[in-house]
Design a protein around this motif. Structure first.
Motif, PDB file in Angstrom:
ATOM      1  N   GLN A 248       0.834  -1.199   0.000  1.00 46.38           N
ATOM      2  CA  GLN A 248       0.000   0.000   0.000  1.00 46.38           C
ATOM      3  C   GLN A 248       0.868   1.248   0.000  1.00 46.38           C
ATOM      4  O   GLN A 248       1.784   1.392   0.812  1.00 46.38           O
ATOM      5  N   VAL A 250       1.866   4.944   0.871  1.00 43.76           N
ATOM      6  CA  VAL A 250       1.593   5.821   2.004  1.00 43.76           C
ATOM      7  C   VAL A 250       1.624   7.275   1.531  1.00 43.76           C
ATOM      8  O   VAL A 250       2.504   7.666   0.758  1.00 43.76           O
ATOM      9  N   TYR A 252       2.823  10.290   2.238  1.00 44.75           N
ATOM     10  CA  TYR A 252       3.833  10.940   3.094  1.00 44.75           C
ATOM     11  C   TYR A 252       4.963  11.438   2.207  1.00 44.75           C
ATOM     12  O   TYR A 252       5.405  10.737   1.287  1.00 44.75           O
ATOM     13  N   ARG A 269       5.843   2.552   0.928  1.00 45.83           N
ATOM     14  CA  ARG A 269       4.798   1.538   0.867  1.00 45.83           C
ATOM     15  C   ARG A 269       4.858   0.675   2.124  1.00 45.83           C
ATOM     16  O   ARG A 269       5.933   0.510   2.710  1.00 45.83           O
ATOM     17  N   GLU A 400      -0.538   2.315   7.711  1.00 43.86           N
ATOM     18  CA  GLU A 400      -0.091   3.645   7.314  1.00 43.86           C
ATOM     19  C   GLU A 400       0.019   4.569   8.530  1.00 43.86           C
ATOM     20  O   GLU A 400       0.977   5.329   8.659  1.00 43.86           O
ATOM     21  N   GLN A 401      -0.931   4.494   9.440  1.00 44.55           N
ATOM     22  CA  GLN A 401      -0.898   5.350  10.626  1.00 44.55           C
ATOM     23  C   GLN A 401       0.252   4.978  11.556  1.00 44.55           C
ATOM     24  O   GLN A 401       0.854   5.858  12.173  1.00 44.55           O
TER      25      GLN A 401
END
Length: 507
Positions: A248, A250, A252, A269, A400-401
């Protein structure tokens, strides 16, 4: 007329007042009623000194006479002799933990600092001198593993806990020079819980946090954490089997990529699996943690560039050795082998370098060499990967968090840069380890004020947190503590008289 430097003294004094530093120190370390100046006043003055003109702690009275210390802090310069400073440091040394906890709690309450996420790290300070006679009960000056690689010098260490809110260092502790970082986490966590008056904060740290005793203590205490897994705990073949494209992406952008075009920025990712941490004994229960596998294209490019550089330099040295075989310096196989060992160690190519030493018809040594391409391909397959471990549940944070919360760890590194930069840990001349510990606390209190001023200025600027005029090109930037103090440094004051009020001057 007499003029004195003012700089950021008024701002420092106001923040020290709001933190109740003098009151905290005087309550814990009272002086006799006949004293002209209290220990708390001296400590506030030392904090202001660190913020205004950090220098070795000699002739501080001269600094106070040049600066508006009397006008702002109400302390007469002639009272600030070296002996008075030493007595103040000696007085607070036994009460540092209480002073630090009280000042941190006061900062949290007075400025509304959110301590739901705290970043923890340790650094070292190298010291010149033998320090053979040291006081018991205080951090010992010892040899250790210095961050500046000055293994010839003894050191002390400091741990810093920085709030995710504004990067404010709300807690610190001084440690022995030889103390292991892994063993300090539980004690720091306990002190942080007491100071922050909450159990549910998130502790973000480096890989030194990850040990079975530390993780066990954190889990049992209900403390949430995020930390990178030590490289040795994740086998390379696990990373090699991963496909970055299936991970996934991210949302950022690293600070280093902020000014780049979108297509030139690094991409992050994440994937998720489970990491099992086993105890040192068979009967120890295993701990299952979430493992967030992170791939960074920027890190991968950096690792490739570093490897190519090592291989290129190793190849240059090996070609030179190959040409020199049989000559004056490398006329035996043993000398050739010894040189290969030096090249291998210097350029860190032991895993992929393959060599063969033979002899020609005249009995002179010869060398053939090559880099194992299979090994290099295996190394390239793991470029850019690292792992984060956490006990946050999926309901509390997505992969992701978790990653985004860990990336805030850079703030503690920036505070150590401030700690050793504008606040100038060195050069300082002290003979006793108790005074060293006390002075580090003074410097950390100065760092607290420094960061609070930066935070409050940014908050006052609104959502953008930028302003113009800090640089000659008038670009909009987020003001840093260093820049704020730099621009305030030119302020002076002309003291008032019976007929005229004091006047602030800008030089």
């Amino acid at each position: 007329m007499v003029e004195r430097r003012l700089g950021a003294l008024p701002a420092s004094a106001e923040f020290l007042r709001r933190l109740d530093v003098a009151e905290i120190v005087d309550e814990l370390c009272p002086v006799r009623d006949v004293a002209h100046v209290t220990h708390g006043q001296v400590i506030e003055m030392l904090v202001a000194n660190r913020l205004s003109a950090p220098a070795p702690l000699v002739r501080v009275g001269d600094w106070a006479a040049e600066w508006a210390v009397d006008e702002v802090l109400g302390i007469e310069p002639e009272l600030l002799g070296d002996d008075r400073l030493a007595r103040a440091l000696d007085a607070i040394a036994p009460r540092l933990e209480e002073i630090v906890g009280s000042a941190g709690a006061r900062a949290i309450a007075e400025f509304g600092i959110d301590v739901s996420r705290l970043h923890w790290d340790m650094t070292s300070m190298s010291l010149h001198g033998a320090y053979e006679a040291q006081g018991d009960g205080f951090p010992q000056v010892r040899y250790g593993h210095p961050k500046d690689r000055r293994v010839d010098l003894k050191q002390v260490q400091a741990g810093l806990a920085v709030a995710g809110d504004g990067g404010v260092p709300v807690f610190h502790r001084v440690y022995d020079g030889g103390a292991g970082e892994v063993a300090q986490v539980v004690g720091a966590m306990t002190a942080l819980r007491k100071m922050a008056a909450r159990r549910d904060f998130l502790l973000v740290a480096d890989s030194k946090l990850v040990s079975y005793p530390n993780i066990t203590a954190l889990v049992e205490a209900g403390v949430r954490f995020v930390a990178p897994a030590p490289a040795a705990k994740i086998p390379d073949h696990l990373y090699a089997a991963l496909d970055p494209e299936s991970a996934q992406v991210v949302h950022y952008t690293a600070d280093r990529d902020t000014g780049k075009e979108p297509g030139e920025r690094g991409v992050y990712r994440v994937l998720e699996d489970t990491h099992v941490l086993a105890g040192p004994r068979k009967r120890d229960p295993v701990i299952a943690l979430r493992r967030i596998l992170v791939h960074s294209t920027g890190n991968a490019a950096g690792q490739r560039a570093a490897r190519d550089k090592r291989l290129r330099r190793a190849a240059e040295d090996l070609d030179k050795l190959q040409r020199g075989c049989g000559g004056r310096f490398y006329n035996t196989a043993q000398k050739v082998a010894a040189r290969i060992g030096v090249i291998t160690k210097t350029h860190r190519v032991a895993s992929c370098l393959r060599t063969a030493i033979d002899t020609d018809p005249d009995g002179r040594p010869t060398l053939t060499w090559h880099f194992d391409q299979d090994v290099l391909a295996a190394e390239a397959a793991v470029d850019g990967w690292y792992a984060l471990l956490t006990n946050l549940t999926p309901d509390q944070a997505t992969p992701e968090q978790v990653f985004l919360r860990y990336k805030g760890q850079a703030v503690v590194e920036r505070r150590y840069s401030d700690f050793k930069g504008p606040l100038a840990v060195a050069p300082i001349f002290l003979q006793h380890n108790r005074r060293i510990a006390a002075l580090i606390t003074v410097i950390c209190l100065a760092l607290l004020v420094f960061c609070l001023i930066e935070r409050q200025v940014r908050r006052a600027l609104g959502p953008e947190q930028t302003m113009r005029g800090l640089y000659p090109d008038n670009r909009a930037v987020r003001p840093t503590g260093r820049m704020i103090f730099y621009h305030l440094a030119g302020l002076k004051i002309r003291p008032g008289t019976t007929t005229s009020p004091p006047v602030i001057l800008i030089s």
